[in-house]
Design a protein around this motif. Sequence first.
Motif, mmCIF file in Angstrom:
data_model
loop_
_atom_site.group_PDB
_atom_site.id
_atom_site.type_symbol
_atom_site.label_atom_id
_atom_site.label_comp_id
_atom_site.label_asym_id
_atom_site.label_seq_id
_atom_site.Cartn_x
_atom_site.Cartn_y
_atom_site.Cartn_z
ATOM 1 N N LEU A 177 0.819 -1.211 0.000
ATOM 2 C CA LEU A 177 0.000 0.000 0.000
ATOM 3 C C LEU A 177 0.852 1.260 0.000
ATOM 4 O O LEU A 177 0.381 2.333 -0.410
ATOM 5 N N ASP A 178 2.098 1.158 0.451
ATOM 6 C CA ASP A 178 2.967 2.327 0.534
ATOM 7 C C ASP A 178 3.823 2.529 -0.710
ATOM 8 O O ASP A 178 4.592 3.491 -0.777
ATOM 9 N N MET A 179 3.700 1.628 -1.680
ATOM 10 C CA MET A 179 4.474 1.759 -2.907
ATOM 11 C C MET A 179 3.608 2.305 -4.028
ATOM 12 O O MET A 179 2.386 2.151 -4.002
ATOM 13 N N PRO A 180 4.229 2.960 -5.012
ATOM 14 C CA PRO A 180 3.425 3.535 -6.100
ATOM 15 C C PRO A 180 2.764 2.455 -6.946
ATOM 16 O O PRO A 180 3.304 1.352 -7.083
ATOM 17 N N PRO A 181 1.607 2.756 -7.522
ATOM 18 C CA PRO A 181 0.979 1.799 -8.444
ATOM 19 C C PRO A 181 1.821 1.639 -9.695
ATOM 20 O O PRO A 181 2.491 2.567 -10.141
ATOM 21 N N MET A 182 1.812 0.427 -10.250
ATOM 22 C CA MET A 182 2.565 0.117 -11.460
ATOM 23 C C MET A 182 1.652 -0.568 -12.465
ATOM 24 O O MET A 182 0.664 -1.200 -12.093
ATOM 25 N N PHE A 231 12.385 -0.716 0.300
ATOM 26 C CA PHE A 231 13.442 -1.296 1.118
ATOM 27 C C PHE A 231 12.882 -2.006 2.345
ATOM 28 O O PHE A 231 13.503 -2.933 2.866
ATOM 29 N N SER A 232 11.695 -1.613 2.788
ATOM 30 C CA SER A 232 11.035 -2.361 3.864
ATOM 31 C C SER A 232 10.536 -3.707 3.353
ATOM 32 O O SER A 232 10.578 -4.712 4.072
ATOM 33 N N LEU A 233 10.068 -3.719 2.103
ATOM 34 C CA LEU A 233 9.556 -4.960 1.520
ATOM 35 C C LEU A 233 10.679 -5.961 1.296
ATOM 36 O O LEU A 233 10.498 -7.176 1.490
ATOM 37 N N PHE A 234 11.869 -5.467 0.911
ATOM 38 C CA PHE A 234 13.027 -6.335 0.667
ATOM 39 C C PHE A 234 14.248 -5.780 1.411
ATOM 40 O O PHE A 234 15.112 -5.129 0.826
ATOM 41 N N PRO A 235 14.308 -6.034 2.729
ATOM 42 C CA PRO A 235 15.382 -5.444 3.541
ATOM 43 C C PRO A 235 16.774 -5.976 3.220
ATOM 44 O O PRO A 235 17.770 -5.388 3.659
ATOM 45 N N ASN A 236 16.873 -7.054 2.445
ATOM 46 C CA ASN A 236 18.194 -7.566 2.054
ATOM 47 C C ASN A 236 18.831 -6.732 0.950
ATOM 48 O O ASN A 236 20.025 -6.897 0.652
ATOM 49 N N VAL A 237 18.062 -5.841 0.316
ATOM 50 C CA VAL A 237 18.593 -4.983 -0.737
ATOM 51 C C VAL A 237 19.245 -3.760 -0.083
ATOM 52 O O VAL A 237 18.578 -3.016 0.646
ATOM 53 N N LEU A 238 20.535 -3.556 -0.347
ATOM 54 C CA LEU A 238 21.263 -2.453 0.270
ATOM 55 C C LEU A 238 21.313 -1.249 -0.668
ATOM 56 O O LEU A 238 21.911 -1.328 -1.751
ATOM 57 N N PHE A 383 10.058 4.188 -21.989
ATOM 58 C CA PHE A 383 10.303 2.758 -22.051
ATOM 59 C C PHE A 383 10.397 2.182 -20.638
ATOM 60 O O PHE A 383 10.993 2.794 -19.747
ATOM 61 N N ALA A 384 9.758 1.029 -20.423
ATOM 62 C CA ALA A 384 9.977 0.155 -19.262
ATOM 63 C C ALA A 384 9.910 0.896 -17.927
ATOM 64 O O ALA A 384 8.901 1.524 -17.597
ATOM 65 N N ASP A 385 10.994 0.815 -17.127
ATOM 66 C CA ASP A 385 11.003 1.337 -15.762
ATOM 67 C C ASP A 385 10.825 2.849 -15.699
ATOM 68 O O ASP A 385 10.539 3.400 -14.634
ATOM 69 N N GLN A 386 11.001 3.536 -16.829
ATOM 70 C CA GLN A 386 10.891 4.991 -16.827
ATOM 71 C C GLN A 386 9.492 5.456 -16.419
ATOM 72 O O GLN A 386 9.338 6.550 -15.863
ATOM 73 N N PHE A 387 8.467 4.641 -16.654
ATOM 74 C CA PHE A 387 7.112 5.011 -16.264
ATOM 75 C C PHE A 387 6.947 4.964 -14.743
ATOM 76 O O PHE A 387 6.253 5.802 -14.165
ATOM 77 N N VAL A 388 7.582 4.000 -14.082
ATOM 78 C CA VAL A 388 7.576 3.966 -12.614
ATOM 79 C C VAL A 388 8.330 5.171 -12.074
ATOM 80 O O VAL A 388 7.894 5.821 -11.110
ATOM 81 N N ASN A 389 9.466 5.496 -12.686
ATOM 82 C CA ASN A 389 10.248 6.646 -12.233
ATOM 83 C C ASN A 389 9.447 7.938 -12.381
ATOM 84 O O ASN A 389 9.563 8.847 -11.552
ATOM 85 N N GLN A 390 8.648 8.023 -13.440
ATOM 86 C CA GLN A 390 7.779 9.192 -13.615
ATOM 87 C C GLN A 390 6.804 9.318 -12.448
ATOM 88 O O GLN A 390 6.555 10.425 -11.949
ATOM 89 N N VAL A 391 6.251 8.199 -12.001
ATOM 90 C CA VAL A 391 5.320 8.231 -10.867
ATOM 91 C C VAL A 391 6.035 8.725 -9.612
ATOM 92 O O VAL A 391 5.482 9.539 -8.850
ATOM 93 N N TYR A 392 7.247 8.248 -9.376
ATOM 94 C CA TYR A 392 8.016 8.762 -8.244
ATOM 95 C C TYR A 392 8.176 10.280 -8.351
ATOM 96 O O TYR A 392 7.939 11.021 -7.396
ATOM 97 N N ILE A 393 8.610 10.740 -9.521
ATOM 98 C CA ILE A 393 8.901 12.164 -9.714
ATOM 99 C C ILE A 393 7.659 13.023 -9.494
ATOM 100 O O ILE A 393 7.703 14.026 -8.766
#
Length: 464
Positions: A177-182, A231-238, A383-393
Amino acid sequence: MVSPPHALVIPYPAQGHVIPLLEVAHALADRGFAVTFVNTEFIHARVVASGAGLEDGGRVRFVAVPDGMPPGDDRADLVKLTILMEDHIAPRVEELVLASGEGGGAGGKITCMVVDYNVGAWALDIARRTGIRSAAVWPASAAVLSTLLSYDKLIDDNIIDAEDGSALGEETFQLSLDMPPMRSAHLAWNCVGENDQQAAFFQYIVAGVRAVEHCDFLICNSFQDAEPAAFSLFPNVLPIGPLLTGERSGKAVGHFWKPEDEESMSWLDAQPARSVVYVAFGSFTMFDRRQFEELALGLELSGLSFLWVVRPDILQGGAVHDYPEGFLDRVCGSGGRGKLVAWSPQQRVLAHPAVACFVSHCGWNSTMEGVRNGVPFIAWPYFADQFVNQVYISDVWKVGLKAVADKSGVITKEHIAARLEELMGDAGMRKRVEALKKAAHESIQIRGSSYGNFDTFAEGMRKA
């Protein structure tokens, strides 16, 4: 005398991957590692031809290997290139590891391997077979990485097909719920175009996820405050970013085109503070002729000064740049408001006090570079991940505005000019981007979270 640890670093063969992996290589060299950096012969030739900083006093040794594609083949066919790597690059990499240190070879025995996550399972399998430590580097956002690490959940939830990853059912999803929609259509394996190898590509990605589960570290070019939910969802990712991508000691590194440093910077030096629109769409974005002309006319209509990076190959089908009639004379002639270059030293440009905003394709390197320099965005993904990055921005960080196409799929000149006017007058956005810049800088300072994570990673890779 004890030999230093020796890292073999392998990027995915594309500019947006070579640049951050090269910064990881230099950061390891800063910490006393010997480093061997492996490019394909095609990529190595492009970087050398651009003069992009391979002469580094021997800190990093560069090795070129064949990619299995004949000269003239389209290396923008990422599916074909990715699948060929295992057959053609993997054997050479294993030879490098096994032969290292023999006869006092450069750098000594290779003791660890640091690979681009997108290189896939074969590289991590080599590390496992040869008994050396391994790490995977994800050079994009943690949110996008989360979609790969959650592929089984996406299958269970009937969001994607188990065989080829194609979109099913609902168009959008949230991993938490805390992550952007994709959008499922924007997942990496669904952005390869009409390709009969999509199923093989998806299974290649799945194999990579399984391999990464067994490597020693998984690091990401992001920072804690940018994506806390991921990072909360995958705490092993540094998170170790934002990396200073593309520049070392004032010199561009890893670029495929020769930056027009003096032209860009001397022109910016003559402009007032926060007056220039910087326009750059990375190394892959392509435009059709109409959209290219609308962009040109939109910049003119805005009445603002602009620095526009126009790659030689930016038009679809290899067409020659055809600017609107009279555009170059009106806007880019002597005393005009516009400056066109084929490539620029982006890190230096974004840090320049004359730059007011960034019209960007939202590639992750560009996104992090804009953030670390406190520059707000017009977010125009391709292209690809750029649409998620747009949502962040635009929606999460609120440090930019979306470029929105009309019903015909074109972002019009009127819309471009209106968005620029809105952005330039938004004091609240300027305040938010400065706060995000502050958080980014704090993360990479000594005692910052990303700095500490990189030290943890480097110390772990030293171990025998």
